[in-house]
Design a protein around this motif. Structure first.
Motif, PDB file in Angstrom:
ATOM      1  N   LEU A 152      12.632  -0.912 -13.881  1.00  0.00           N
ATOM      2  CA  LEU A 152      12.461  -1.507 -12.557  1.00  0.00           C
ATOM      3  C   LEU A 152      13.783  -1.648 -11.813  1.00  0.00           C
ATOM      4  CD1 LEU A 152       9.857  -4.343 -13.223  1.00  0.00           C
ATOM      5  CD2 LEU A 152       9.468  -1.934 -12.686  1.00  0.00           C
ATOM      6  N   ALA A 153      14.897  -1.398 -12.500  1.00  0.00           N
ATOM      7  CA  ALA A 153      16.209  -1.583 -11.884  1.00  0.00           C
ATOM      8  C   ALA A 153      16.420  -0.659 -10.689  1.00  0.00           C
ATOM      9  CB  ALA A 153      17.311  -1.359 -12.924  1.00  0.00           C
ATOM     10  N   ARG A 154      15.717   0.467 -10.678  1.00  0.00           N
ATOM     11  CA  ARG A 154      15.876   1.423  -9.589  1.00  0.00           C
ATOM     12  C   ARG A 154      15.120   1.007  -8.321  1.00  0.00           C
ATOM     13  NH1 ARG A 154      12.881   6.022 -13.004  1.00  0.00           N
ATOM     14  NH2 ARG A 154      13.850   4.752 -14.620  1.00  0.00           N
ATOM     15  N   LEU A 155      14.324  -0.054  -8.408  1.00  0.00           N
ATOM     16  CA  LEU A 155      13.554  -0.502  -7.253  1.00  0.00           C
ATOM     17  C   LEU A 155      14.344  -1.500  -6.421  1.00  0.00           C
ATOM     18  CD1 LEU A 155      10.043  -1.153  -8.869  1.00  0.00           C
ATOM     19  CD2 LEU A 155      10.904   0.967  -7.843  1.00  0.00           C
ATOM     20  N   THR A 156      14.093  -1.494  -5.111  1.00  0.00           N
ATOM     21  CA  THR A 156      14.666  -2.517  -4.248  1.00  0.00           C
ATOM     22  C   THR A 156      13.884  -3.812  -4.440  1.00  0.00           C
ATOM     23  OG1 THR A 156      13.190  -2.041  -2.385  1.00  0.00           O
ATOM     24  CG2 THR A 156      15.228  -0.754  -2.529  1.00  0.00           C
ATOM     25  N   GLU A 157      14.420  -4.900  -3.928  1.00  0.00           N
ATOM     26  CA  GLU A 157      13.732  -6.191  -4.043  1.00  0.00           C
ATOM     27  C   GLU A 157      12.364  -6.136  -3.381  1.00  0.00           C
ATOM     28  OE1 GLU A 157      13.274  -9.864  -5.594  1.00  0.00           O
ATOM     29  OE2 GLU A 157      15.035  -8.570  -5.851  1.00  0.00           O
ATOM     30  N   ARG A 158      12.276  -5.500  -2.222  1.00  0.00           N
ATOM     31  CA  ARG A 158      10.997  -5.393  -1.523  1.00  0.00           C
ATOM     32  C   ARG A 158      10.014  -4.537  -2.317  1.00  0.00           C
ATOM     33  NH1 ARG A 158       8.626  -6.568   3.351  1.00  0.00           N
ATOM     34  NH2 ARG A 158       9.682  -8.516   2.876  1.00  0.00           N
ATOM     35  N   ILE A 175      -1.606  -6.404   1.339  1.00  0.00           N
ATOM     36  CA  ILE A 175      -0.151  -6.483   1.154  1.00  0.00           C
ATOM     37  C   ILE A 175       0.534  -6.606   2.506  1.00  0.00           C
ATOM     38  CG2 ILE A 175       1.908  -5.196   0.428  1.00  0.00           C
ATOM     39  CD1 ILE A 175       0.192  -3.983  -1.808  1.00  0.00           C
ATOM     40  N   ALA A 176       0.060  -5.837   3.473  1.00  0.00           N
ATOM     41  CA  ALA A 176       0.642  -5.890   4.812  1.00  0.00           C
ATOM     42  C   ALA A 176       0.524  -7.281   5.420  1.00  0.00           C
ATOM     43  CB  ALA A 176      -0.036  -4.858   5.717  1.00  0.00           C
ATOM     44  N   ARG A 177      -0.639  -7.903   5.257  1.00  0.00           N
ATOM     45  CA  ARG A 177      -0.825  -9.253   5.789  1.00  0.00           C
ATOM     46  C   ARG A 177       0.065 -10.253   5.058  1.00  0.00           C
ATOM     47  NH1 ARG A 177      -6.337  -7.606   6.068  1.00  0.00           N
ATOM     48  NH2 ARG A 177      -6.813  -8.629   4.065  1.00  0.00           N
ATOM     49  N   VAL A 181       3.837  -7.105   7.582  1.00  0.00           N
ATOM     50  CA  VAL A 181       4.279  -5.767   7.979  1.00  0.00           C
ATOM     51  C   VAL A 181       3.038  -4.953   8.316  1.00  0.00           C
ATOM     52  CG1 VAL A 181       6.348  -5.862   6.529  1.00  0.00           C
ATOM     53  CG2 VAL A 181       4.218  -4.893   5.601  1.00  0.00           C
ATOM     54  N   SER A 182       3.233  -3.735   8.802  1.00  0.00           N
ATOM     55  CA  SER A 182       2.094  -2.887   9.124  1.00  0.00           C
ATOM     56  C   SER A 182       1.518  -2.277   7.848  1.00  0.00           C
ATOM     57  CB  SER A 182       2.519  -1.765  10.072  1.00  0.00           C
ATOM     58  OG  SER A 182       3.323  -0.818   9.393  1.00  0.00           O
ATOM     59  N   PRO A 183       0.220  -1.924   7.858  1.00  0.00           N
ATOM     60  CA  PRO A 183      -0.370  -1.258   6.690  1.00  0.00           C
ATOM     61  C   PRO A 183       0.365   0.028   6.326  1.00  0.00           C
ATOM     62  CG  PRO A 183      -2.104  -2.052   8.124  1.00  0.00           C
ATOM     63  CD  PRO A 183      -0.806  -2.239   8.875  1.00  0.00           C
ATOM     64  N   LEU A 184       0.857   0.748   7.343  1.00  0.00           N
ATOM     65  CA  LEU A 184       1.592   1.988   7.078  1.00  0.00           C
ATOM     66  C   LEU A 184       2.884   1.697   6.325  1.00  0.00           C
ATOM     67  CD1 LEU A 184       1.936   5.007   7.379  1.00  0.00           C
ATOM     68  CD2 LEU A 184       2.953   4.626   9.630  1.00  0.00           C
ATOM     69  N   THR A 185       3.567   0.614   6.715  1.00  0.00           N
ATOM     70  CA  THR A 185       4.803   0.233   6.017  1.00  0.00           C
ATOM     71  C   THR A 185       4.503  -0.158   4.575  1.00  0.00           C
ATOM     72  OG1 THR A 185       5.871  -0.526   8.054  1.00  0.00           O
ATOM     73  CG2 THR A 185       6.731  -1.400   5.992  1.00  0.00           C
ATOM     74  N   ALA A 186       3.423  -0.902   4.379  1.00  0.00           N
ATOM     75  CA  ALA A 186       3.034  -1.295   3.025  1.00  0.00           C
ATOM     76  C   ALA A 186       2.730  -0.059   2.181  1.00  0.00           C
ATOM     77  CB  ALA A 186       1.821  -2.216   3.074  1.00  0.00           C
ATOM     78  N   LYS A 187       1.993   0.885   2.758  1.00  0.00           N
ATOM     79  CA  LYS A 187       1.653   2.113   2.036  1.00  0.00           C
ATOM     80  C   LYS A 187       2.905   2.908   1.690  1.00  0.00           C
ATOM     81  CE  LYS A 187      -1.383   6.157   2.218  1.00  0.00           C
ATOM     82  NZ  LYS A 187      -2.445   6.856   2.978  1.00  0.00           N
ATOM     83  N   THR A 188       3.883   2.933   2.606  1.00  0.00           N
ATOM     84  CA  THR A 188       5.139   3.641   2.357  1.00  0.00           C
ATOM     85  C   THR A 188       5.882   3.028   1.189  1.00  0.00           C
ATOM     86  OG1 THR A 188       5.354   4.294   4.693  1.00  0.00           O
ATOM     87  CG2 THR A 188       7.359   4.317   3.356  1.00  0.00           C
ATOM     88  N   HIS A 189       5.935   1.691   1.142  1.00  0.00           N
ATOM     89  CA  HIS A 189       6.601   1.005   0.029  1.00  0.00           C
ATOM     90  C   HIS A 189       5.909   1.328  -1.296  1.00  0.00           C
ATOM     91  CE1 HIS A 189       9.585  -1.193   2.215  1.00  0.00           C
ATOM     92  NE2 HIS A 189       8.720  -1.918   2.905  1.00  0.00           N
TER      93      HIS A 189
END
Length: 221
Positions: A152-158, A175-177, A181-189
Protein backbone atom coordinates in the motif's frame (compact mmCIF):
# COMPACT_ATOMS: atom_id res chain seq x y z
CA UNK A 1 -22.56 -6.96 -27.76
CA UNK A 2 -21.77 -8.42 -24.34
CA UNK A 3 -21.17 -12.16 -24.79
CA UNK A 4 -22.16 -14.38 -21.85
CA UNK A 5 -21.45 -18.03 -21.09
CA UNK A 6 -23.92 -19.83 -18.81
CA UNK A 7 -22.40 -22.56 -16.61
CA UNK A 8 -24.95 -24.43 -14.47
CA UNK A 9 -25.86 -28.10 -14.19
CA UNK A 10 -29.59 -27.32 -14.09
CA UNK A 11 -31.11 -27.06 -17.57
CA UNK A 12 -34.07 -24.97 -16.38
CA UNK A 13 -31.78 -22.42 -14.74
CA UNK A 14 -29.76 -22.03 -17.94
CA UNK A 15 -32.94 -21.77 -20.00
CA UNK A 16 -34.32 -19.03 -17.76
CA UNK A 17 -31.11 -17.02 -17.84
CA UNK A 18 -30.81 -17.44 -21.61
CA UNK A 19 -34.36 -16.20 -22.23
CA UNK A 20 -33.76 -13.16 -20.03
CA UNK A 21 -30.34 -12.22 -21.41
CA UNK A 22 -31.06 -12.91 -25.09
CA UNK A 23 -34.02 -10.53 -24.83
CA UNK A 24 -31.60 -7.65 -24.17
CA UNK A 25 -30.44 -5.64 -27.20
CA UNK A 26 -26.82 -5.50 -26.03
CA UNK A 27 -26.37 -9.00 -24.58
CA UNK A 28 -26.15 -12.42 -26.20
CA UNK A 29 -25.63 -15.89 -24.74
CA UNK A 30 -22.56 -17.24 -26.52
CA UNK A 31 -22.80 -20.75 -25.07
CA UNK A 32 -23.76 -23.04 -22.20
CA UNK A 33 -21.97 -25.56 -20.01
CA UNK A 34 -23.38 -28.22 -17.65
CA UNK A 35 -20.27 -28.64 -15.49
CA UNK A 36 -17.03 -26.89 -14.62
CA UNK A 37 -14.91 -28.85 -17.10
CA UNK A 38 -17.25 -27.88 -19.94
CA UNK A 39 -17.22 -24.28 -18.73
CA UNK A 40 -13.43 -24.14 -18.87
CA UNK A 41 -13.37 -25.62 -22.37
CA UNK A 42 -16.10 -23.26 -23.58
CA UNK A 43 -14.33 -20.22 -22.16
CA UNK A 44 -11.14 -21.17 -23.97
CA UNK A 45 -13.09 -21.70 -27.19
CA UNK A 46 -15.55 -18.79 -27.12
CA UNK A 47 -13.72 -16.14 -25.04
CA UNK A 48 -16.95 -14.65 -23.60
CA UNK A 49 -16.99 -11.31 -21.79
CA UNK A 50 -18.79 -12.75 -18.75
CA UNK A 51 -19.27 -16.24 -17.31
CA UNK A 52 -22.23 -16.83 -15.00
CA UNK A 53 -20.77 -19.75 -13.03
CA UNK A 54 -22.67 -21.96 -10.60
CA UNK A 55 -20.56 -22.88 -7.57
CA UNK A 56 -21.77 -26.46 -7.21
CA UNK A 57 -21.38 -28.50 -10.41
CA UNK A 58 -20.19 -32.04 -11.23
CA UNK A 59 -16.75 -33.07 -12.56
CA UNK A 60 -15.18 -29.70 -11.77
CA UNK A 61 -16.93 -27.32 -9.40
CA UNK A 62 -17.34 -23.63 -10.13
CA UNK A 63 -14.66 -22.58 -7.69
CA UNK A 64 -11.99 -24.78 -9.29
CA UNK A 65 -13.09 -23.75 -12.78
CA UNK A 66 -12.85 -20.09 -11.79
CA UNK A 67 -9.31 -20.53 -10.47
CA UNK A 68 -8.26 -22.07 -13.78
CA UNK A 69 -9.93 -19.39 -15.87
CA UNK A 70 -8.53 -16.46 -13.91
CA UNK A 71 -5.14 -18.17 -13.76
CA UNK A 72 -4.68 -18.24 -17.53
CA UNK A 73 -3.18 -14.94 -18.80
CA UNK A 74 -4.90 -15.21 -22.18
CA UNK A 75 -8.28 -15.28 -20.40
CA UNK A 76 -7.57 -12.21 -18.27
CA UNK A 77 -10.39 -10.19 -19.82
CA UNK A 78 -13.04 -12.82 -19.02
CA UNK A 79 -15.11 -11.82 -15.98
CA UNK A 80 -16.53 -14.61 -13.80
CA UNK A 81 -19.64 -14.02 -11.71
CA UNK A 82 -20.46 -16.84 -9.32
CA UNK A 83 -24.04 -18.06 -8.92
CA UNK A 84 -25.20 -19.40 -5.58
CA UNK A 85 -28.48 -20.50 -4.03
CA UNK A 86 -27.64 -19.01 -0.65
CA UNK A 87 -26.62 -15.42 0.08
CA UNK A 88 -24.09 -16.55 2.69
CA UNK A 89 -22.53 -19.41 0.76
CA UNK A 90 -19.29 -20.34 2.51
CA UNK A 91 -17.38 -20.43 -0.77
CA UNK A 92 -18.19 -16.97 -2.06
CA UNK A 93 -15.39 -14.97 -0.44
CA UNK A 94 -12.87 -17.64 -1.43
CA UNK A 95 -14.23 -17.46 -4.97
CA UNK A 96 -13.63 -13.73 -5.10
CA UNK A 97 -10.12 -14.20 -3.73
CA UNK A 98 -9.61 -16.78 -6.48
CA UNK A 99 -10.40 -14.21 -9.15
CA UNK A 100 -14.17 -14.07 -9.53
CA UNK A 101 -15.49 -10.58 -10.18
CA UNK A 102 -18.44 -11.05 -7.86
CA UNK A 103 -21.46 -13.20 -7.27
CA UNK A 104 -25.22 -13.25 -7.55
CA UNK A 105 -27.86 -15.26 -5.77
CA UNK A 106 -29.96 -17.25 -8.21
CA UNK A 107 -33.23 -15.69 -7.10
CA UNK A 108 -32.03 -12.15 -7.77
CA UNK A 109 -34.49 -9.90 -9.58
CA UNK A 110 -34.22 -10.15 -13.39
CA UNK A 111 -33.35 -6.48 -13.81
CA UNK A 112 -30.57 -6.82 -11.24
CA UNK A 113 -29.07 -9.75 -13.14
CA UNK A 114 -29.05 -7.78 -16.39
CA UNK A 115 -27.63 -4.72 -14.65
CA UNK A 116 -24.90 -6.83 -13.02
CA UNK A 117 -23.81 -8.37 -16.33
CA UNK A 118 -23.45 -4.91 -17.86
CA UNK A 119 -21.72 -3.48 -14.81
CA UNK A 120 -19.16 -6.26 -14.43
CA UNK A 121 -17.97 -5.68 -17.99
CA UNK A 122 -17.32 -2.07 -17.03
CA UNK A 123 -15.45 -3.15 -13.90
CA UNK A 124 -18.06 -1.72 -11.52
CA UNK A 125 -19.84 -4.85 -10.26
CA UNK A 126 -18.97 -6.73 -7.12
CA UNK A 127 -21.77 -8.47 -5.25
CA UNK A 128 -25.51 -8.85 -5.32
CA UNK A 129 -27.19 -5.46 -4.90
CA UNK A 130 -28.66 -4.92 -1.46
CA UNK A 131 -26.47 -7.42 0.40
CA UNK A 132 -22.97 -6.18 -0.48
CA UNK A 133 -21.89 -4.79 2.86
CA UNK A 134 -23.36 -7.58 4.96
CA UNK A 135 -21.68 -10.20 2.79
CA UNK A 136 -18.32 -8.44 2.80
CA UNK A 137 -18.43 -8.36 6.59
CA UNK A 138 -19.43 -12.02 6.80
CA UNK A 139 -16.71 -13.33 4.54
CA UNK A 140 -14.02 -10.93 5.67
CA UNK A 141 -14.56 -12.23 9.20
CA UNK A 142 -13.63 -15.69 7.91
CA UNK A 143 -10.68 -14.53 5.81
CA UNK A 144 -7.05 -15.04 6.69
CA UNK A 145 -5.03 -12.69 8.90
CA UNK A 146 -3.99 -9.37 7.31
CA UNK A 147 -0.80 -9.51 5.27
CA UNK A 148 1.97 -6.95 5.32
CA UNK A 149 0.78 -3.54 4.19
CA UNK A 150 3.99 -2.72 2.28
CA UNK A 151 2.19 -2.93 -1.05
CA UNK A 152 0.00 0.00 0.00
CA UNK A 153 3.04 2.28 0.27
CA UNK A 154 2.73 3.15 -3.41
CA UNK A 155 -0.74 4.65 -2.87
CA UNK A 156 -1.45 8.28 -2.07
CA UNK A 157 -3.39 9.13 1.08
CA UNK A 158 -6.52 9.77 -0.98
CA UNK A 159 -6.13 6.47 -2.83
CA UNK A 160 -5.89 4.61 0.48
CA UNK A 161 -9.02 6.39 1.64
CA UNK A 162 -10.85 5.42 -1.54
CA UNK A 163 -9.64 1.82 -1.30
CA UNK A 164 -10.97 1.59 2.25
CA UNK A 165 -14.36 2.86 1.11
CA UNK A 166 -14.41 0.32 -1.72
CA UNK A 167 -13.55 -2.28 0.89
CA UNK A 168 -16.63 -1.56 2.98
CA UNK A 169 -18.84 -1.91 -0.08
CA UNK A 170 -19.44 1.64 -1.27
CA UNK A 171 -20.17 2.31 -4.94
CA UNK A 172 -18.43 5.08 -6.88
CA UNK A 173 -21.46 7.31 -6.35
CA UNK A 174 -21.43 6.68 -2.59
CA UNK A 175 -17.68 7.31 -2.43
CA UNK A 176 -18.18 10.56 -4.31
CA UNK A 177 -20.79 11.73 -1.82
CA UNK A 178 -18.63 10.70 1.15
CA UNK A 179 -15.57 12.58 -0.17
CA UNK A 180 -17.55 15.44 -1.74
CA UNK A 181 -16.12 14.83 -5.22
CA UNK A 182 -17.66 13.93 -8.56
CA UNK A 183 -18.47 10.29 -9.40
CA UNK A 184 -15.96 10.52 -12.26
CA UNK A 185 -13.23 11.61 -9.85
CA UNK A 186 -14.10 8.76 -7.50
CA UNK A 187 -13.99 6.28 -10.38
CA UNK A 188 -10.60 7.66 -11.47
CA UNK A 189 -9.18 7.16 -7.97
CA UNK A 190 -10.50 3.60 -7.90
CA UNK A 191 -9.02 2.85 -11.31
CA UNK A 192 -5.61 4.27 -10.40
CA UNK A 193 -5.57 2.27 -7.19
CA UNK A 194 -6.36 -0.93 -9.09
CA UNK A 195 -3.56 -0.25 -11.59
CA UNK A 196 -0.99 0.48 -8.87
CA UNK A 197 -1.84 -2.72 -6.97
CA UNK A 198 -2.28 -4.90 -10.04
CA UNK A 199 -5.89 -5.71 -9.13
CA UNK A 200 -7.77 -7.22 -12.05
CA UNK A 201 -11.07 -5.75 -10.92
CA UNK A 202 -12.96 -4.10 -8.08
CA UNK A 203 -13.63 -7.40 -6.33
CA UNK A 204 -9.94 -8.15 -6.02
CA UNK A 205 -9.41 -4.62 -4.66
CA UNK A 206 -11.83 -5.43 -1.82
CA UNK A 207 -9.91 -8.60 -0.99
CA UNK A 208 -6.62 -6.64 -0.96
CA UNK A 209 -8.18 -4.03 1.33
CA UNK A 210 -8.94 -6.72 3.91
CA UNK A 211 -5.80 -8.78 3.46
CA UNK A 212 -3.54 -5.73 3.81
CA UNK A 213 -5.31 -4.75 7.03
CA UNK A 214 -6.50 -1.45 5.55
CA UNK A 215 -10.08 -2.54 6.34
CA UNK A 216 -11.12 -4.86 9.15
CA UNK A 217 -14.31 -6.89 9.53
CA UNK A 218 -17.12 -4.80 10.97
CA UNK A 219 -15.92 -1.45 9.57
CA UNK A 220 -19.20 -0.65 7.91
CA UNK A 221 -19.90 3.04 7.87
Amino acid sequence: MIRVLLADDQVLVRAGFRALLDAQPDIEVAGEAADGAQALAKVRELRPDVVLMDIRMPLLDGLAATRRITGEPELRDVKVVMLTTFELDEYVFEAIRSGASGFLVKDTEPEELVRAVRAVVEGDALLSPGVTRRLIAEFAARSKQPADADELARLTEREREVMALVGIGLSNEEIARRLVVSPLTAKTHVSRTMVKLGARDRAQLVVLAYESGLVRPGWLG
